[in-house]
Design a protein around this motif. Sequence first.
Motif, PDB file in Angstrom:
ATOM      1  N   TRP A 111       0.801  -0.903  -0.206  1.00  0.00           N
ATOM      2  CA  TRP A 111      -0.201   0.053   0.083  1.00  0.00           C
ATOM      3  C   TRP A 111       0.911   1.339  -0.050  1.00  0.00           C
ATOM      4  N   ARG A 115       0.494   4.400  -2.612  1.00  0.00           N
ATOM      5  CA  ARG A 115       0.273   5.730  -2.369  1.00  0.00           C
ATOM      6  C   ARG A 115       1.254   6.946  -2.877  1.00  0.00           C
ATOM      7  N   LEU A 244      -7.415   3.230  -3.351  1.00  0.00           N
ATOM      8  CA  LEU A 244      -6.499   2.793  -2.377  1.00  0.00           C
ATOM      9  C   LEU A 244      -6.952   3.368  -0.747  1.00  0.00           C
ATOM     10  N   GLY A 245      -8.248   3.532  -0.670  1.00  0.00           N
ATOM     11  CA  GLY A 245      -9.004   3.762   0.709  1.00  0.00           C
ATOM     12  C   GLY A 245      -9.488   5.052   1.027  1.00  0.00           C
ATOM     13  N   ILE A 277      -8.657  -1.474  -0.295  1.00  0.00           N
ATOM     14  CA  ILE A 277      -6.835  -1.519  -0.316  1.00  0.00           C
ATOM     15  C   ILE A 277      -6.424  -2.816  -0.700  1.00  0.00           C
TER      16      ILE A 277
END
Length: 290
Positions: A111, A115, A244-245, A277
Amino acid sequence: MSQNVYHEIVITNNHRSSNQNADIWTVARATQLLSSADEVVVQIARRQLRDTSKRPGPPSPTRRHRWTAKLLNAPVQGRVARGQDLDKSTKDLARLQSSRSGLSFNAWSYWAKLRTNGLAVREAPVRLPQKKLCRRCRLTTETTSHVISTCPVHLPEMTGRHDRVQTILMDLLWDLGIKAVPNTRPAKDDRAVPDVTVTREMTPVYIDVTVPFDEPANLHRAGQDKRDKYSHLGTVLPLVVGALGSWLPENDAIRTTFNIPHRRWNAARLRMRASTIEDSCGLARGFLHL
Protein backbone atom coordinates in the motif's frame (compact mmCIF):
# COMPACT_ATOMS: atom_id res chain seq x y z
CA MET A 1 2.37 3.04 16.90
CA SER A 2 2.30 3.42 13.10
CA GLN A 3 0.65 6.66 12.03
CA ASN A 4 -1.00 7.96 8.88
CA VAL A 5 1.74 8.61 6.34
CA TYR A 6 -0.16 11.63 5.03
CA HIS A 7 -1.33 13.23 8.24
CA GLU A 8 1.64 12.24 10.41
CA ILE A 9 4.59 11.30 8.22
CA VAL A 10 7.09 10.81 10.99
CA ILE A 11 9.81 8.32 11.80
CA THR A 12 10.46 8.20 15.49
CA ASN A 13 12.45 6.03 17.83
CA ASN A 14 11.39 7.88 20.96
CA HIS A 15 8.20 5.91 21.59
CA ARG A 16 8.18 2.30 22.72
CA SER A 17 5.12 0.11 22.48
CA SER A 18 4.32 -2.65 24.85
CA ASN A 19 3.29 -4.61 21.80
CA GLN A 20 6.38 -6.09 20.13
CA ASN A 21 4.64 -6.40 16.79
CA ALA A 22 3.98 -2.67 16.72
CA ASP A 23 7.74 -2.00 16.92
CA ILE A 24 8.38 -4.40 14.04
CA TRP A 25 5.74 -2.73 11.88
CA THR A 26 7.12 0.71 12.68
CA VAL A 27 10.67 -0.29 11.69
CA ALA A 28 9.40 -1.97 8.51
CA ARG A 29 7.46 1.11 7.50
CA ALA A 30 10.39 3.42 8.25
CA THR A 31 12.64 1.22 6.13
CA GLN A 32 10.20 1.39 3.23
CA LEU A 33 10.13 5.16 3.33
CA LEU A 34 13.90 5.54 3.67
CA SER A 35 14.64 3.09 0.86
CA SER A 36 11.91 4.29 -1.50
CA ALA A 37 12.83 4.64 -5.15
CA ASP A 38 11.06 8.00 -5.14
CA GLU A 39 13.46 10.84 -4.35
CA VAL A 40 10.77 13.11 -2.85
CA VAL A 41 9.66 10.44 -0.39
CA VAL A 42 13.27 9.66 0.57
CA GLN A 43 14.10 13.34 1.16
CA ILE A 44 11.05 13.85 3.38
CA ALA A 45 11.79 10.69 5.37
CA ARG A 46 15.48 11.51 5.85
CA ARG A 47 14.81 15.08 6.92
CA GLN A 48 12.19 13.93 9.40
CA LEU A 49 14.55 11.27 10.76
CA ARG A 50 17.33 13.83 11.14
CA ASP A 51 14.92 16.27 12.77
CA THR A 52 13.65 13.63 15.17
CA SER A 53 17.18 12.51 16.10
CA LYS A 54 18.22 16.05 16.99
CA ARG A 55 15.18 16.88 19.10
CA PRO A 56 14.08 14.58 21.91
CA GLY A 57 10.41 13.86 22.34
CA PRO A 58 7.66 13.39 19.78
CA PRO A 59 7.58 15.68 16.72
CA SER A 60 5.59 18.86 17.26
CA PRO A 61 2.32 19.37 15.39
CA THR A 62 3.97 22.23 13.51
CA ARG A 63 6.67 19.97 12.09
CA ARG A 64 4.15 17.25 11.26
CA HIS A 65 2.01 19.76 9.40
CA ARG A 66 5.01 21.05 7.49
CA TRP A 67 5.92 17.60 6.13
CA THR A 68 2.28 16.79 5.49
CA ALA A 69 1.89 20.00 3.46
CA LYS A 70 5.02 19.16 1.47
CA LEU A 71 3.67 15.75 0.53
CA LEU A 72 0.20 17.08 -0.30
CA ASN A 73 1.74 19.68 -2.62
CA ALA A 74 3.86 17.14 -4.51
CA PRO A 75 2.38 17.06 -8.05
CA VAL A 76 2.70 13.28 -8.55
CA GLN A 77 3.52 11.69 -5.20
CA GLY A 78 0.81 13.73 -3.49
CA ARG A 79 -2.11 12.70 -5.69
CA VAL A 80 -3.35 9.91 -3.45
CA ALA A 81 -2.42 11.90 -0.34
CA ARG A 82 -4.76 14.70 -1.40
CA GLY A 83 -7.57 12.22 -1.92
CA GLN A 84 -7.08 10.60 1.47
CA ASP A 85 -6.81 14.03 3.08
CA LEU A 86 -10.48 14.65 2.22
CA ASP A 87 -11.46 12.56 5.24
CA LYS A 88 -10.43 14.61 8.27
CA SER A 89 -13.00 13.30 10.75
CA THR A 90 -11.89 9.67 11.20
CA LYS A 91 -8.76 7.78 12.17
CA ASP A 92 -9.40 4.93 9.76
CA LEU A 93 -6.15 5.29 7.83
CA ALA A 94 -4.04 5.48 10.97
CA ARG A 95 -5.73 2.35 12.25
CA LEU A 96 -5.18 0.51 8.98
CA GLN A 97 -1.46 1.25 9.26
CA SER A 98 -1.17 0.31 12.90
CA SER A 99 -0.42 -3.05 14.51
CA ARG A 100 -4.20 -3.52 14.77
CA SER A 101 -4.65 -3.22 11.01
CA GLY A 102 -7.10 -5.56 9.36
CA LEU A 103 -4.89 -5.64 6.26
CA SER A 104 -2.65 -8.54 5.42
CA PHE A 105 1.03 -7.77 5.84
CA ASN A 106 1.62 -8.01 2.07
CA ALA A 107 -1.13 -5.50 1.36
CA TRP A 108 -0.02 -3.23 4.21
CA SER A 109 3.53 -3.05 2.87
CA TYR A 110 2.53 -2.72 -0.79
CA TRP A 111 0.00 0.00 0.00
CA ALA A 112 2.86 2.40 0.84
CA LYS A 113 4.30 1.99 -2.66
CA LEU A 114 0.99 2.62 -4.37
CA ARG A 115 0.19 5.71 -2.31
CA THR A 116 3.48 7.41 -3.19
CA ASN A 117 3.56 6.39 -6.87
CA GLY A 118 6.23 3.80 -6.10
CA LEU A 119 4.86 1.09 -8.39
CA ALA A 120 7.33 0.08 -11.11
CA VAL A 121 5.20 1.32 -14.00
CA ARG A 122 6.30 2.60 -17.41
CA GLU A 123 5.26 6.24 -17.11
CA ALA A 124 8.83 7.45 -16.44
CA PRO A 125 9.57 10.57 -18.54
CA VAL A 126 12.86 9.12 -19.82
CA ARG A 127 11.11 6.32 -21.70
CA LEU A 128 10.27 6.57 -25.38
CA PRO A 129 6.52 7.10 -26.01
CA GLN A 130 6.01 3.58 -27.40
CA LYS A 131 7.67 2.12 -24.31
CA LYS A 132 5.18 3.80 -21.97
CA LEU A 133 2.15 1.83 -23.13
CA CYS A 134 0.55 -0.53 -20.62
CA ARG A 135 2.22 -3.92 -20.92
CA ARG A 136 -1.19 -5.62 -20.65
CA CYS A 137 -3.71 -3.67 -22.72
CA ARG A 138 -1.30 -1.67 -24.96
CA LEU A 139 -3.91 1.10 -25.15
CA THR A 140 -2.61 3.94 -22.99
CA THR A 141 0.25 5.06 -20.76
CA GLU A 142 1.03 2.64 -17.95
CA THR A 143 0.52 4.65 -14.75
CA THR A 144 -0.37 3.58 -11.25
CA SER A 145 -3.92 4.88 -11.67
CA HIS A 146 -4.31 3.02 -14.97
CA VAL A 147 -3.06 -0.25 -13.49
CA ILE A 148 -5.42 -0.34 -10.51
CA SER A 149 -8.41 1.63 -11.82
CA THR A 150 -8.87 1.69 -15.61
CA CYS A 151 -6.94 -1.08 -17.39
CA PRO A 152 -9.59 -3.14 -19.26
CA VAL A 153 -7.57 -6.32 -18.76
CA HIS A 154 -8.21 -5.98 -15.03
CA LEU A 155 -11.96 -5.51 -15.35
CA PRO A 156 -12.79 -8.81 -13.55
CA GLU A 157 -10.60 -7.85 -10.56
CA MET A 158 -12.04 -4.33 -10.45
CA THR A 159 -15.58 -5.69 -10.66
CA GLY A 160 -14.85 -8.03 -7.75
CA ARG A 161 -13.46 -5.11 -5.74
CA HIS A 162 -16.64 -3.12 -6.39
CA ASP A 163 -18.87 -6.08 -5.52
CA ARG A 164 -17.17 -6.66 -2.17
CA VAL A 165 -17.86 -3.05 -1.14
CA GLN A 166 -21.47 -3.50 -2.23
CA THR A 167 -21.73 -6.68 -0.16
CA ILE A 168 -20.45 -4.94 2.97
CA LEU A 169 -23.09 -2.25 2.51
CA MET A 170 -25.86 -4.77 1.88
CA ASP A 171 -24.90 -6.82 4.94
CA LEU A 172 -25.03 -3.68 7.08
CA LEU A 173 -28.48 -2.67 5.82
CA TRP A 174 -29.93 -6.15 6.19
CA ASP A 175 -28.51 -6.56 9.69
CA LEU A 176 -30.28 -3.33 10.66
CA GLY A 177 -33.59 -4.54 9.22
CA ILE A 178 -33.45 -2.11 6.28
CA LYS A 179 -35.01 -3.73 3.23
CA ALA A 180 -32.39 -3.36 0.53
CA VAL A 181 -32.47 -5.10 -2.86
CA PRO A 182 -29.33 -5.42 -5.02
CA ASN A 183 -29.07 -4.83 -8.77
CA THR A 184 -32.71 -4.19 -9.55
CA ARG A 185 -33.97 -2.52 -12.72
CA PRO A 186 -36.55 0.14 -11.71
CA ALA A 187 -38.49 -0.19 -14.96
CA LYS A 188 -38.51 -2.64 -17.85
CA ASP A 189 -37.72 0.05 -20.40
CA ASP A 190 -34.93 1.58 -18.30
CA ARG A 191 -31.38 0.36 -18.76
CA ALA A 192 -30.23 1.79 -15.42
CA VAL A 193 -29.58 -0.85 -12.73
CA PRO A 194 -28.53 0.75 -9.42
CA ASP A 195 -26.41 -1.37 -7.10
CA VAL A 196 -28.81 -1.06 -4.16
CA THR A 197 -32.46 -0.04 -3.96
CA VAL A 198 -34.04 0.79 -0.61
CA THR A 199 -37.74 1.60 -0.35
CA ARG A 200 -38.19 4.14 2.41
CA GLU A 201 -41.72 5.28 3.24
CA MET A 202 -42.93 4.13 -0.19
CA THR A 203 -40.18 6.19 -1.87
CA PRO A 204 -37.19 4.37 -3.37
CA VAL A 205 -33.68 5.53 -2.58
CA TYR A 206 -30.87 4.36 -4.85
CA ILE A 207 -27.28 3.74 -3.77
CA ASP A 208 -24.58 3.12 -6.33
CA VAL A 209 -21.01 2.09 -5.51
CA THR A 210 -17.94 3.31 -7.36
CA VAL A 211 -14.24 2.68 -6.68
CA PRO A 212 -12.19 5.26 -8.65
CA PHE A 213 -8.56 6.26 -8.30
CA ASP A 214 -7.90 8.47 -5.29
CA GLU A 215 -7.21 11.89 -6.80
CA PRO A 216 -9.75 14.37 -5.33
CA ALA A 217 -11.08 15.53 -8.70
CA ASN A 218 -11.48 11.91 -9.78
CA LEU A 219 -13.36 11.00 -6.60
CA HIS A 220 -15.76 13.93 -6.87
CA ARG A 221 -16.29 13.33 -10.58
CA ALA A 222 -17.14 9.67 -9.93
CA GLY A 223 -19.79 10.68 -7.40
CA GLN A 224 -21.29 13.26 -9.75
CA ASP A 225 -21.36 10.73 -12.59
CA LYS A 226 -23.49 8.44 -10.44
CA ARG A 227 -25.89 11.27 -9.60
CA ASP A 228 -26.19 12.22 -13.27
CA LYS A 229 -26.73 8.62 -14.33
CA TYR A 230 -29.53 7.83 -11.90
CA SER A 231 -31.05 11.25 -11.13
CA HIS A 232 -34.07 10.53 -13.35
CA LEU A 233 -35.02 7.72 -10.96
CA GLY A 234 -35.24 9.86 -7.83
CA THR A 235 -32.98 10.16 -4.79
CA VAL A 236 -29.45 8.91 -5.53
CA LEU A 237 -26.73 8.42 -2.91
CA PRO A 238 -23.32 7.60 -4.42
CA LEU A 239 -20.90 5.56 -2.33
CA VAL A 240 -17.40 6.59 -3.43
CA VAL A 241 -14.51 4.59 -1.96
CA GLY A 242 -11.04 5.24 -3.39
CA ALA A 243 -9.10 2.31 -4.79
CA LEU A 244 -6.44 3.04 -2.15
CA GLY A 245 -8.85 3.78 0.70
CA SER A 246 -9.98 7.38 0.24
CA TRP A 247 -13.40 8.29 1.57
CA LEU A 248 -15.65 11.09 0.37
CA PRO A 249 -17.38 12.78 3.34
CA GLU A 250 -20.55 12.90 1.19
CA ASN A 251 -20.80 9.12 1.63
CA ASP A 252 -22.03 9.73 5.15
CA ALA A 253 -25.35 10.91 3.70
CA ILE A 254 -26.21 7.20 3.58
CA ARG A 255 -25.84 6.95 7.36
CA THR A 256 -28.00 10.00 8.03
CA THR A 257 -30.67 9.03 5.47
CA PHE A 258 -31.23 5.61 7.04
CA ASN A 259 -30.41 6.55 10.65
CA ILE A 260 -27.59 4.02 10.85
CA PRO A 261 -25.94 3.98 14.31
CA HIS A 262 -22.52 5.63 14.33
CA ARG A 263 -20.70 2.57 15.63
CA ARG A 264 -22.14 0.26 12.99
CA TRP A 265 -21.47 2.75 10.20
CA ASN A 266 -17.90 3.34 11.38
CA ALA A 267 -17.17 -0.39 11.41
CA ALA A 268 -18.63 -0.86 7.93
CA ARG A 269 -16.72 2.15 6.60
CA LEU A 270 -13.44 0.73 7.87
CA ARG A 271 -14.20 -2.65 6.28
CA MET A 272 -15.02 -1.03 2.94
CA ARG A 273 -11.78 0.91 2.91
CA ALA A 274 -9.71 -2.09 3.96
CA SER A 275 -11.40 -4.20 1.29
CA THR A 276 -10.55 -1.81 -1.56
CA ILE A 277 -6.95 -1.46 -0.36
CA GLU A 278 -6.51 -5.23 -0.10
CA ASP A 279 -7.93 -5.81 -3.56
CA SER A 280 -5.95 -2.99 -5.19
CA CYS A 281 -2.69 -4.20 -3.70
CA GLY A 282 -3.41 -7.74 -4.88
CA LEU A 283 -4.20 -6.42 -8.35
CA ALA A 284 -0.94 -4.44 -8.50
CA ARG A 285 1.13 -7.41 -7.31
CA GLY A 286 -0.49 -9.61 -9.93
CA PHE A 287 0.17 -7.01 -12.60
CA LEU A 288 3.89 -7.11 -11.88
CA HIS A 289 3.85 -10.90 -11.35
CA LEU A 290 5.17 -10.50 -7.79
